[in-house]
Design a protein around this motif. Structure first.
Motif, PDB file in Angstrom:
ATOM      1  N   SER A   1     -22.420  14.586  -0.706  1.00  0.00           N
ATOM      2  CA  SER A   1     -22.244  13.488   0.251  1.00  0.00           C
ATOM      3  C   SER A   1     -21.228  12.512  -0.311  1.00  0.00           C
ATOM      4  CB  SER A   1     -23.560  12.757   0.518  1.00  0.00           C
ATOM      5  OG  SER A   1     -24.459  13.553   1.249  1.00  0.00           O
ATOM      6  N   SER A   2     -20.551  11.833   0.589  1.00  0.00           N
ATOM      7  CA  SER A   2     -19.638  10.766   0.164  1.00  0.00           C
ATOM      8  C   SER A   2     -19.609   9.684   1.226  1.00  0.00           C
ATOM      9  CB  SER A   2     -18.225  11.302  -0.078  1.00  0.00           C
ATOM     10  OG  SER A   2     -17.579  11.607   1.132  1.00  0.00           O
ATOM     11  N   VAL A   3     -19.384   8.465   0.784  1.00  0.00           N
ATOM     12  CA  VAL A   3     -19.208   7.331   1.677  1.00  0.00           C
ATOM     13  C   VAL A   3     -18.091   6.477   1.101  1.00  0.00           C
ATOM     14  CG1 VAL A   3     -21.018   6.012   0.472  1.00  0.00           C
ATOM     15  CG2 VAL A   3     -20.346   5.363   2.789  1.00  0.00           C
ATOM     16  N   GLY A   4     -17.241   5.965   1.959  1.00  0.00           N
ATOM     17  CA  GLY A   4     -16.123   5.164   1.467  1.00  0.00           C
ATOM     18  C   GLY A   4     -15.506   4.318   2.557  1.00  0.00           C
ATOM     19  N   ARG A   5     -14.933   3.222   2.137  1.00  0.00           N
ATOM     20  CA  ARG A   5     -14.164   2.358   3.045  1.00  0.00           C
ATOM     21  C   ARG A   5     -12.705   2.419   2.608  1.00  0.00           C
ATOM     22  NH1 ARG A   5     -16.323  -3.384   4.754  1.00  0.00           N
ATOM     23  NH2 ARG A   5     -17.353  -1.957   6.217  1.00  0.00           N
ATOM     24  N   TYR A   6     -11.828   2.746   3.557  1.00  0.00           N
ATOM     25  CA  TYR A   6     -10.416   2.929   3.240  1.00  0.00           C
ATOM     26  C   TYR A   6      -9.563   2.016   4.112  1.00  0.00           C
ATOM     27  CZ  TYR A   6     -12.658   7.102   1.389  1.00  0.00           C
ATOM     28  OH  TYR A   6     -13.500   7.958   0.719  1.00  0.00           O
ATOM     29  N   TYR A   7      -8.425   1.594   3.552  1.00  0.00           N
ATOM     30  CA  TYR A   7      -7.514   0.690   4.251  1.00  0.00           C
ATOM     31  C   TYR A   7      -6.106   1.270   4.270  1.00  0.00           C
ATOM     32  CZ  TYR A   7     -10.990  -3.073   4.085  1.00  0.00           C
ATOM     33  OH  TYR A   7     -12.116  -3.834   4.260  1.00  0.00           O
ATOM     34  N   GLN A   8      -5.382   0.960   5.343  1.00  0.00           N
ATOM     35  CA  GLN A   8      -3.983   1.364   5.429  1.00  0.00           C
ATOM     36  C   GLN A   8      -3.176   0.230   6.049  1.00  0.00           C
ATOM     37  OE1 GLN A   8      -3.246   5.283   6.933  1.00  0.00           O
ATOM     38  NE2 GLN A   8      -1.091   4.896   7.357  1.00  0.00           N
ATOM     39  N   LEU A   9      -2.004  -0.017   5.469  1.00  0.00           N
ATOM     40  CA  LEU A   9      -1.101  -1.038   5.980  1.00  0.00           C
ATOM     41  C   LEU A   9      -0.453  -0.550   7.266  1.00  0.00           C
ATOM     42  CD1 LEU A   9       0.234  -3.825   5.131  1.00  0.00           C
ATOM     43  CD2 LEU A   9       2.105  -2.440   4.198  1.00  0.00           C
ATOM     44  N   PRO A  10      -0.383  -1.372   8.314  1.00  0.00           N
ATOM     45  CA  PRO A  10       0.365  -0.956   9.515  1.00  0.00           C
ATOM     46  C   PRO A  10       1.816  -0.628   9.162  1.00  0.00           C
ATOM     47  CG  PRO A  10      -0.967  -2.906   9.981  1.00  0.00           C
ATOM     48  CD  PRO A  10      -1.041  -2.681   8.492  1.00  0.00           C
ATOM     49  N   SER A  11       2.464   0.148   9.999  1.00  0.00           N
ATOM     50  CA  SER A  11       3.816   0.625   9.711  1.00  0.00           C
ATOM     51  C   SER A  11       4.809  -0.538   9.646  1.00  0.00           C
ATOM     52  CB  SER A  11       4.255   1.626  10.776  1.00  0.00           C
ATOM     53  OG  SER A  11       4.372   0.989  12.032  1.00  0.00           O
ATOM     54  N   TYR A  12       5.930  -0.295   8.980  1.00  0.00           N
ATOM     55  CA  TYR A  12       6.966  -1.324   8.874  1.00  0.00           C
ATOM     56  C   TYR A  12       7.532  -1.698  10.246  1.00  0.00           C
ATOM     57  CZ  TYR A  12       7.008  -0.564   3.830  1.00  0.00           C
ATOM     58  OH  TYR A  12       6.658  -0.491   2.501  1.00  0.00           O
ATOM     59  N   THR A  13       7.512  -0.772  11.190  1.00  0.00           N
ATOM     60  CA  THR A  13       7.987  -1.111  12.538  1.00  0.00           C
ATOM     61  C   THR A  13       7.127  -2.188  13.164  1.00  0.00           C
ATOM     62  OG1 THR A  13       6.667   0.726  13.419  1.00  0.00           O
ATOM     63  CG2 THR A  13       8.985   1.164  12.947  1.00  0.00           C
ATOM     64  N   VAL A  14       5.844  -2.215  12.830  1.00  0.00           N
ATOM     65  CA  VAL A  14       4.948  -3.282  13.300  1.00  0.00           C
ATOM     66  C   VAL A  14       5.205  -4.569  12.521  1.00  0.00           C
ATOM     67  CG1 VAL A  14       2.547  -4.030  13.423  1.00  0.00           C
ATOM     68  CG2 VAL A  14       3.164  -1.710  14.118  1.00  0.00           C
ATOM     69  N   LEU A  15       5.285  -4.466  11.207  1.00  0.00           N
ATOM     70  CA  LEU A  15       5.458  -5.652  10.364  1.00  0.00           C
ATOM     71  C   LEU A  15       6.793  -6.343  10.630  1.00  0.00           C
ATOM     72  CD1 LEU A  15       4.182  -4.231   6.949  1.00  0.00           C
ATOM     73  CD2 LEU A  15       2.889  -5.537   8.613  1.00  0.00           C
ATOM     74  N   GLY A  16       7.833  -5.578  10.966  1.00  0.00           N
ATOM     75  CA  GLY A  16       9.169  -6.145  11.105  1.00  0.00           C
ATOM     76  C   GLY A  16       9.581  -6.486  12.512  1.00  0.00           C
TER      77      GLY A  16
END
Length: 799
Positions: free
Chosen positions: A517-532
């Protein structure tokens, strides 16, 4: 097919076959102390061909069968090891360095035969691996590494020729790719910006040793991902002689060189050039792609306790439209479909590269790893109304560049009580520029985006993972964490807001059964097209309130290993999404986008979208042993995101049913045959807003139907199936090995209906106006299908 088989037979009749044995040499060292290990038993896996290492840890295996082979080592006090696969020819003798791990459980005896499947306390489930033989001979893959991943459970793919990787109902940009531990952001030629899909992979299979695929339980040192981590391990050049591989296929030609460049340094280099534009023009397709790529790796043993690895890869892509495609064409439906593509697809060019170096130092009680890399991606697209290049007809003029510089440090060590630690940090700088003029249309009418954007970022993170086995090695426990941040806004700048914990547990019920079994919380930065993105006031509108995307994973599974070369697994999974970017203009989650060419995320968004994906997977896999190998997997998956009214509805990646069966068999006289069957449930799609689509102002901008997002994903395509076949014949000559192959994708020409096109009726004066409303066109539906038999013939020469 018959003609190709006749060609094989005729070719064989003119070839004098050399003897059918070769050699493998190498040395064996302790993975921790780096000291050589003498008197180690070495076997060609699956045979009785063996040797014993000498006082210097060196060995030579003679009379080795030609083709791909694995090496097994066994030594008291160390874990039995089975190596990756190595190609043996009469003129090419691989040199292998094998690193053995101490094992306190084997002080009095050794394991007779080791399992072929990778085990990891950190990632005890949701981890699959493929070796080079399985990659090269994958049916329908045309030696494209990314297409091989479509054989894994939980992986959906679109019909046709694209390499979109859709993992357990996640969007295409939720995947991260690493080459020898160095992140490679651009993995495909003509890659969709803001996603990861494209038609052809950049990586050359000639340099790849194996692929490890994580669909969950990601190691803590791999961040900024939500759906998968895909690790590519490259081969090491031959330290004793220069080798050459030449390949000629239906779409491209390439050359690969490897050999020594010093006493302790080796290199590999490959370059490929496509000639698709000539083929596509010959068979009268409306688009003409051209690409070239290169790949380099250099590996150097600086001292007994230190080594350096350098990689580089890049590509140049040009995509033009074939304006003469309808010249001489008489079929009306073909003419109409060509017009739709000609009028809607932009002229596109891209180039990219990734360069990096990793330095590893083996201290007495720990291993230090330093990774430094730089990547750059330039993307340009231009489109004119009806392809008439005048300023008044300009619809799109887009140019952007993404530049990243990355540093990562890791320290791996084992404590006195056998606890494994992995601790480290990463630091990155990034620059994104965007010059954008674009006319766009939706149900609310036409909008013009016109801005220039330049923005710099600093990204940072720390991570750690602690793993240990208990209860006589039966129970495995791994605890990890990450914290990441970026100086984009106050929320994302604080790494505590992106605290990412994870826990994995595994227990061996018996020698053959394991529960995990595994449990985890993961994060990802929105794409540069969104940031810029900038609004009309030249402000970075998305700065206010934008957050990292969050995904919580819950996975449990049961595995059964009937023998060392086979396994059967069952896994159930649930992924919960938060803070996904939500388009303010179209009122949809960006999780529904990314399976087509273009740019994703170049608009105003809000981090309010929520979603979920859940299901189960069944897998039965047999590694290559006695000439037989295969993978059979079934996945039931649901992927749902909330719409503008806050209700869960199917996402674009909600395929429901995925079935893949891949099998191959090595036959006598160096023949090999493989087949792959795929069944992919039809994905949802959004119907057109016919009222908005027929308006001249809208259609002249969009040159296609406008989607009715108030009915988001209320329609569904049919399930499609596909059967791929590959036949290989290899001749081992005295100074060369020649592999001739036939690879047929979709051999029974299964056709998958797609959403139809909308095209204005035309007469001798052009597009026909609705006589009842001068502001509208008369539109007709044009059938859209994808799927045709794609036979490919290729030759690979090693000398």
């Amino acid at each position: 097919m018959k003609k190709v088989l006749v060609l094989f037979v005729l070719f064989q009749s003119f070839v004098v076959i050399a003897q059918n044995e070769g050699e493998i040499s190498g040395k064996i060292i302790d993975s921790k102390t780096r000291e050589v290990l003498p008197f180690v038993n070495v076997l060609v896996y699956g045979t009785r061909i063996g040797a014993v290492s000498n006082e210097k840890g060196e060995f030579i295996l003679r009379n080795v069968p030609l083709g791909y082979n694995k090496i097994q080592t066994s030594f008291i006090g160390y874990k039995t090891l089975v190596s990756d696969e190595y190609l043996v020819t009469k003129d090419n003798s691989p040199f292998i360095t094998l690193e053995l791990l101490e094992d306190s459980t084997q002080l009095n005896e050794v394991q007779i035969q080791a399992p072929l499947f990778k085990e990891s306390v950190d990632s005890p489930l949701s981890l699959q691996s493929l070796g080079i033989a399985e990659i090269e001979k994958n049916p329908g893959g045309n030696r494209d590494v990314l297409k091989v991943i479509q054989s894994f459970p939980g992986v959906a793919s679109n019909p046709g020729f694209r390499n979109d990787i859709i993992i357990r109902g996640g969007a295409t940009f939720e995947n991260k790719f690493y080459l020898d531990g160095i992140e490679v952001p651009v993995i495909n030629h003509f890659q969709t910006q803001g996603a990861t899909g494209g038609p052809v992979g950049i990586m050359n299979a000639d340099l790849i040793r194996k692929v490890d695929f994580y669909s969950s339980a990601f190691p803590a040192n791999r961040g900024n991902t939500l759906s998968s981590v895909i690790e590519f391990t490259q081969k090491r050049g031959n330290p004793n002689s220069l080798n050459t591989r030449a390949t000629i296929g239906t779409s491209d030609a390439g050359i690969t060189l490897d050999g020594p460049i010093g006493k302790n340094t080796t290199f590999m280099f490959s370059a490929r050039q496509s000639y698709l534009q000539f083929l596509f023009k010959l068979i009268k397709l409306p688009f003409l792609p051209t690409y070239s790529d290169f790949q380099v790796n250099i590996k150097s043993q600086l001292s007994k306790n230190s080594e350096l690895s350098i990689i580089a890869l890049g590509a140049i892509d040009d995509f033009e439209i074939n304006k003469e495609v309808n010249d001489g064409e008489t079929d009306l439906e073909t003419i109409k479909r060509n017009k739709i593509i000609l009028n809607s697809v932009p002229v596109n060019s891209q180039w990219n590269y990734t360069v990096g170096a990793s330095y590893k130092y083996f201290a007495p009680n720990s291993t230090h790893l330093f990774v430094l890399s730089r990547n750059e991606w330039k993307n340009k697209a231009v489109k004119y109304f009806l392809n008439e290049e005048t300023p008044a007809n300009l619809l799109l003029d887009y140019s952007s560049k993404e530049i990243e510089n990355k540093l990562r440090y890791e320290n791996n060590f084992v404590s006195n009580n056998k606890i494994d630690f992995n601790l480290g940090f990463n630091l990155e700088t990034a620059k994104y520029t965007n010059s954008n003029y674009q006319k766009d249309a939706n149900s609310d009418g036409v909008i013009i985006y016109d801005f220039n954007s330049t923005i710099d970022f600093v990204k940072y993170g720390v991570f750690g993972q602690v793993s240990k086995r208990y209860l006589d090695e039966q129970l495995g426990v791994s605890v990890g964490f990450r914290m990441d941040g970026v100086d984009y806004n106050a929320t994302m700048k604080n790494p505590l807001n992106q605290f990412s914990p994870r826990l994995s547990l595994s227990y061996n019920l018996s020698e053959k059964w394991m529960v995990s079994s595994s449990v985890g919380r993961y994060y990802q930065l929105p794409s540069y097209t969104v940031l810029g993105y900038k609004n009309d006031a030249s402000e970075f509108e998305n700065k206010n309130g934008l957050k990292y995307i969050q995904s919580d994973h819950f996975v449990s599974g049961l595995s059964y290993n009937p023998n060392t070369s086979s396994k059967i697994t069952f896994e159930g999974f649930y992924k919960g999404y938060k803070n996904y970017p939500f388009s303010l203009r179209n009122q949809i989650s960006l999780a529904n986008l990314g399976d087509d060419f273009g740019i994703i995320g170049n608009e105003a968004v809000s981090s309010i979208s929520e979603g979920r994906a859940y299901g189960f997977e069944l897998l039965a896999q047999k590694k290559s042993y006695s000439g037989l190998y295969g993978i059979a997997s079934y996945t039931f998956v649901r992927s749902e995101f909330k719409n503008s009214q806050g209700r869960y509805i199917p996402s674009t990646w909600d395929n429901k049913h995925l079935l893949t069966i891949t099998a191959g068999k090595k036959l006598n006289k160096n023949w090999e045959i493989g087949t792959k069957f795929r069944l992919v449930g039809g994905k949802p799609y959004t119907p057109y807003d016919l009222e908005a689509s027929s308006l001249k102002d809208n259609y002249d901008v969009q040159n296609g139907g406008i989607l009715d997002y108030s009915k988001l994903n209320t329609k569904r395509l049919d399930t499609y199936t596909q059967l791929d076949i590959r036949v290989d014949k290899t001749w081992f000559l005295k100074k060369a090995a020649i592999n001739l192959y036939l690879d047929v994708q979709n051999i029974y020409a299964s056709s998958s209906k797609q959403q139809p096109f909308l095209l204005p009726l035309e007469d001798e004066n052009g597009r026909v106006t609705d006589p009842n409303d001068n502001s509208r066109y008369f539109l007709e539906e044009i059938e859209s299908t994808t799927g045709r038999a794609l036979p490919r013939i290729g030759i690979i020469v090693d000398f």
